[in-house]
Design an enzyme around this catalytic site. Structure first.
Site, PDB file in Angstrom:
ATOM      1  CB  CYS A 300      -0.784   0.243   1.202  1.00 15.18           C
ATOM      2  SG  CYS A 300      -2.026  -1.339   1.085  1.00 15.18           S
TER       3      CYS A 300
HETATM    4  N1  LIG Z   1      -2.595  -5.880   2.246  1.00  7.61           N
HETATM    5  C1  LIG Z   1      -3.260  -4.933   2.923  1.00  7.61           C
HETATM    6  O1  LIG Z   1      -2.997  -4.570   3.911  1.00  7.61           O
HETATM    7  C2  LIG Z   1      -4.061  -3.815   2.169  1.00  7.61           C
HETATM    8  C3  LIG Z   1      -4.871  -2.905   3.030  1.00  7.61           C
HETATM    9  C4  LIG Z   1      -5.659  -2.132   2.382  1.00  7.61           C
HETATM   10  C5  LIG Z   1      -5.876  -2.225   1.140  1.00  7.61           C
HETATM   11  N2  LIG Z   1      -5.288  -3.222   0.162  1.00  7.61           N
HETATM   12  C6  LIG Z   1      -5.593  -3.165  -1.056  1.00  7.61           C
HETATM   13  O2  LIG Z   1      -6.343  -4.400  -1.504  1.00  7.61           O
HETATM   14  C7  LIG Z   1      -6.355  -4.910  -2.497  1.00  7.61           C
HETATM   15  C8  LIG Z   1      -5.871  -6.445  -2.485  1.00  7.61           C
HETATM   16  O3  LIG Z   1      -4.673  -6.411  -1.761  1.00  7.61           O
HETATM   17  P1  LIG Z   1      -4.164  -7.828  -0.958  1.00  7.61           P
HETATM   18  O4  LIG Z   1      -3.005  -7.573  -0.102  1.00  7.61           O
HETATM   19  O5  LIG Z   1      -5.504  -8.734  -0.568  1.00  7.61           O
HETATM   20  O6  LIG Z   1      -3.564  -8.317  -2.342  1.00  7.61           O
HETATM   21  P2  LIG Z   1      -3.105 -10.098  -2.447  1.00  7.61           P
HETATM   22  O7  LIG Z   1      -2.132 -10.093  -3.595  1.00  7.61           O
HETATM   23  O8  LIG Z   1      -2.852 -10.719  -1.140  1.00  7.61           O
HETATM   24  O9  LIG Z   1      -4.491 -10.770  -3.034  1.00  7.61           O
HETATM   25  C9  LIG Z   1      -5.249 -10.685  -4.020  1.00  7.61           C
HETATM   26  C10 LIG Z   1      -5.669 -11.854  -4.634  1.00  7.61           C
HETATM   27  O10 LIG Z   1      -6.420 -11.585  -5.678  1.00  7.61           O
HETATM   28  C11 LIG Z   1      -6.223 -12.645  -6.615  1.00  7.61           C
HETATM   29  N3  LIG Z   1      -6.501 -12.121  -8.208  1.00  7.61           N
HETATM   30  C12 LIG Z   1      -5.889 -11.393  -8.856  1.00  7.61           C
HETATM   31  N4  LIG Z   1      -6.458 -11.133 -10.141  1.00  7.61           N
HETATM   32  C13 LIG Z   1      -7.824 -11.919  -9.925  1.00  7.61           C
HETATM   33  C14 LIG Z   1      -8.896 -11.864 -10.737  1.00  7.61           C
HETATM   34  N5  LIG Z   1      -8.809 -11.217 -11.990  1.00  7.61           N
HETATM   35  N6  LIG Z   1     -10.023 -12.736 -10.274  1.00  7.61           N
HETATM   36  C15 LIG Z   1      -9.904 -13.168  -9.218  1.00  7.61           C
HETATM   37  N7  LIG Z   1      -8.805 -13.009  -8.190  1.00  7.61           N
HETATM   38  C16 LIG Z   1      -7.798 -12.392  -8.728  1.00  7.61           C
HETATM   39  C17 LIG Z   1      -4.627 -13.061  -6.505  1.00  7.61           C
HETATM   40  O11 LIG Z   1      -4.657 -14.360  -7.061  1.00  7.61           O
HETATM   41  C18 LIG Z   1      -4.876 -12.991  -4.921  1.00  7.61           C
HETATM   42  O12 LIG Z   1      -5.043 -13.905  -4.278  1.00  7.61           O
HETATM   43  C19 LIG Z   1      -4.993  -3.974  -3.147  1.00  7.61           C
HETATM   44  O13 LIG Z   1      -5.624  -3.036  -3.868  1.00  7.61           O
HETATM   45  C20 LIG Z   1      -4.519  -3.523  -1.952  1.00  7.61           C
HETATM   46  O14 LIG Z   1      -3.806  -1.876  -2.304  1.00  7.61           O
HETATM   47  C21 LIG Z   1      -4.405  -3.838   0.947  1.00  7.61           C
END
Ligand SMILES: NC(=O)c1ccc[n+]([C@@H]2O[C@H](COP(=O)([O-])OP(=O)(O)OC[C@H]3O[C@@H](n4cnc5c(N)ncnc54)[C@H](O)[C@@H]3O)[C@@H](O)[C@H]2O)c1
Length: 470
Positions: A300
């Site tokens: 992030c």
């Molecule tokens: N990790 C954090 O602490 C956090 C906190 C707040 C916001 N975010 C935001 O949330 C979002 C997700 O982050 P995350 O950390 O969960 O990512 P992540 O990489 O842990 O998980 C994302 C998942 O989405 C899957 N994916 C990718 N493309 C896909 C598709 N087309 N269809 C279905 N699944 C798909 C991936 O395989 C993965 O399992 C990002 O935008 C991030 O900036 C993350």
């Protein structure tokens, strides 16, 4: 469960009330609300990572059926076996939800059609040129569009630049028959989860919602209220998108400020930046402490500033302040690399012989997330400087890849292990580390986190602290 409204929705006339909504929308909203109050709605969650899986578990724990979607079959299969892979999720809870048929996962996107509400929780990385890469949002949206049913509510949670929801997602979902606010609903509601945070979790962290129409906002708020204590509604998705970037850029800018001050204190000498921050923190108003470190990481805070800077450029606006903060933060691994090479030069070893041990490689304390970790950058820089003998220990991270090579974590550290290294570097201050033991048995410790602040006086001389002005 409470809802706080900051403004009315864009596009809805002042004095709007739901009676003014399109009759088809009102009928579809009534159907969804009946399911919300009976808790018979089915939630679809697209992307089962750090954000999506905890969200799925949160709904499941309230007896609401969840179907998770992921392109990574290893994840969907793990869930269906009842195997957890996210540190913040309770493995027993997940297993029980799967047994009770409240949580199921699939890579078959035709099953999106059977869900009432669809959350999009896919990654939003940047490209090698540090420009937003919203391909995962677009592919998830494409799958929704292919299987969409009238009356569905789509909630985008991935962090992204303003106008992604209305300018990119909405055009893919609408067609001749499907119109937002008439026969389907769309909102942006950013995620605030802080992995590893013991105090704040999905349920007790307020969440912001901005829908494309006021009815979209209200429905998204009502669904969020099933699992979140406080929901704050705003006028439109762009405000919600900007609010999320503001939260993360606020951290980036303030961390950059103390990182710059740490370097200044080292340059000036005689001022310990950590002590200065502690002193400033005694002011009961108008100050909030941030701490220096080897750089910022995770999915992030490092990435999000670039999303806004890129979006600003399209409006002929240069975000100097935000870009400068990113530049300072990204210089920190280089600064730490220089601290390490300076300490090697003080030892009776050449850089080829020097044995370096990094303690903690996850991007922050007590998590297993390696994404954009500054410790990895430090190791890469040392490797590029032909310093070959680098090991690390991190109880959360069994192995890392550096320049195509796998390095395994040491299985453990003890006094004998520590004595075998010329320089130890604390890159991540995991709370399970025994800092007294580390300081007592290391030749020299470079402390980038002020983790050794309480070690016995006798061992302090071995600690080289980032920003201590020595
Ligand atoms: N990790 C954090 O602490 C956090 C906190 C707040 C916001 N975010 C935001 O949330 C979002 C997700 O982050 P995350 O950390 O969960 O990512 P992540 O990489 O842990 O998980 C994302 C998942 O989405 C899957 N994916 C990718 N493309 C896909 C598709 N087309 N269809 C279905 N699944 C798909 C991936 O395989 C993965 O399992 C990002 O935008 C991030 O900036 C993350």
């Amino acid at each position: 469960m409470a809802s706080q409204q900051l403004h009315g929705s864009r596009g809805d006339a002042p004095g709007y009330n739901e009676r003014n909504a399109h009759p088809e929308a009102t009928a579809l909203a009534t159907q969804l609300r009946e399911k919300i109050s009976a808790r018979t709605l089915k939630i679809g969650i697209i992307g089962l990572g750090y954000v999506g899986l905890p969200l799925a578990v949160e709904f499941g724990q309230r007896g609401i059926q969840v179907l998770g979607f992921d392109v990574d079959a290893a994840k969907t299969q793990a869930i269906n076996r009842g195997d957890n892979y996210i540190q913040d999720v309770d493995s027993d809870v997940l297993r029980q939800l799967v047994r009770d048929n409240l949580l199921d996962a699939t890579d078959d996107f035709s099953r999106l059609a059977g869900c009432d509400v669809l959350y999009i929780c896919v990654p939003t990385p940047f490209t090698p040129n540090k420009e937003p890469d919203i391909q995962y949002i677009m592919s998830a949206t494409g799958n929704i569009a292919a299987h969409m049913q009238l009356g569905q509510l789509v909630i985008l949670k991935s962090t992204t630049f303003p106008n992604t929801t209305e300018g990119h997602v909405l055009p893919q979902l609408e067609n001749e028959q499907r119109k937002v606010g008439r026969n389907f609903f769309l909102a942006f509601s950013p995620e605030r989860i802080d992995p590893g945070n013991q105090r704040f979790n999905t349920g007790n962290t307020p969440v912001v919602v901005g829908g494309v129409t006021q009815l979209c906002t209200k429905l998204a708020a009502e669904v969020n209220e099933l699992i979140i204590a406080e929901v704050v509604t705003v006028s439109n998705p762009k405000v919600a998108e900007m609010s999320k970037l503001l939260e993360n850029i606020f951290r980036s800018v303030n961390i950059a400020l103390v990182n710059e001050l740490a370097q200044l204190c080292d340059r000036m000498g005689g001022i310990n930046v950590w002590e200065a921050i502690e002193a400033a923190s005694t002011k009961p108003f108008g100050f909030m402490p941030f701490f220096p470190g080897p750089g910022i990481g995770g999915h992030c805070i490092l990435i999000d500033p670039y999303y806004l800077s890129w979006a600003a450029r399209k409006d002929d606006f240069v975000t100097n302040f935000i870009t400068l903060a990113a530049e300072v933060n990204e210089s920190m691994p280089f600064y730490v690399r220089d601290m390490i090479t300076r300490e090697i030069a003080r030892q009776p070893v050449t850089t080829i012989e020097a044995r370096i041990l990094l303690l903690g490689v996850a991007f922050k304390r007590d998590v297993d997330d390696l994404r954009h970790s500054p410790a990895l950058k430090v190791i890469e820089l040392l490797d590029e400087d032909d310093i070959p003998n680098i090991n690390y220990f991190d109880p959360y991270v069994p192995s890392i890849r550096i320049h195509g090579r796998t390095i395994d974590s040491l299985p453990a550290i003890d006094p004998d292990v520590l004595k075998g290294y010329d320089v130890c570097v604390i890159t991540t201050d995991h709370s399970s580390f025994d800092y007294d033991m580390i300081a007592a048995n290391s030749n020299v410790v470079i402390d980038t986190r002020n983790a050794c602040r309480n070690v016995p006086e006798a061992d302090r001389a071995k600690v080289v602290l980032l920003g201590d002005g020595k």
